[in-house]
Design an enzyme around this catalytic site. Sequence first.
Site, short mmCIF file in Angstrom:
data_model
loop_
_atom_site.label_atom_id
_atom_site.label_comp_id
_atom_site.label_asym_id
_atom_site.label_seq_id
_atom_site.Cartn_x
_atom_site.Cartn_y
_atom_site.Cartn_z
N HIS A 163 -16.93 17.74 -20.83
CA HIS A 163 -16.51 17.84 -19.43
C HIS A 163 -15.93 16.50 -18.99
O HIS A 163 -16.34 15.45 -19.47
CB HIS A 163 -17.71 18.21 -18.54
CG HIS A 163 -17.32 18.59 -17.15
ND1 HIS A 163 -16.59 19.72 -16.86
CD2 HIS A 163 -17.55 17.97 -15.96
CE1 HIS A 163 -16.40 19.78 -15.55
NE2 HIS A 163 -16.97 18.73 -14.98
N HIS B 218 -13.63 17.23 -9.93
CA HIS B 218 -13.57 17.89 -11.23
C HIS B 218 -13.42 19.39 -11.03
O HIS B 218 -13.55 19.90 -9.92
CB HIS B 218 -14.83 17.57 -12.05
CG HIS B 218 -16.10 18.11 -11.48
ND1 HIS B 218 -16.98 18.88 -12.20
CD2 HIS B 218 -16.67 17.98 -10.26
CE1 HIS B 218 -18.02 19.19 -11.46
NE2 HIS B 218 -17.86 18.65 -10.27
N CYS C 145 -11.48 21.72 -16.60
CA CYS C 145 -11.68 20.31 -16.24
C CYS C 145 -10.65 19.39 -16.89
O CYS C 145 -10.10 18.51 -16.23
CB CYS C 145 -13.10 19.87 -16.58
SG CYS C 145 -13.50 19.91 -18.35
#
Length: 165
Positions: free
Chosen positions: A125, A137, A73
């Site tokens: 994240h 993402h 990510c």
Amino acid sequence: MQAVRRSYLLWAFTILLTILASCGSRRHTSDTKASRAADAMANLKSKPLYRFINSWTGVRYKLGGLDKSGIDCSGFALLLQKDIYGKTLPRRSRDQAEAIKKKSLGNLKEGDLIFFSFGGREVDHVGVYLNGDFFVHASTTRGVIVDDLTLPVYQRAIVKTGTLN
């Protein structure tokens, strides 16, 4: 003979009504998550961003990865910011979260960053906001994907949103 003919016409009429009724009961795709995600992509202001996302969609997740054989990510956010906006981000998502100017979720614009914590209080994240409550993402299970920010799993995990300084 007349009774058989009426029976046949009644049967044909019933079949026709059934077919027409089933066509009317089909679910329209404009309300599906996939069609809303497609709308979010179609409504991007930046065509280079659109092309960038399309070229990365489906690339598998790989911790530490930075190319199309696998990406994580923070690597995806780093490359997107560099290639599309010419901005430099740190490599790790928690460091990226420190490099942004905070912004409320309701004021996000295309390209702003969204940080999540799925494993506690620390950022673990990152995604990039698109529009219409959608973001892109690198998902650990689905790879690079455009996703719905209104899903409860994401709503519960958002810890910071903002724009790169």
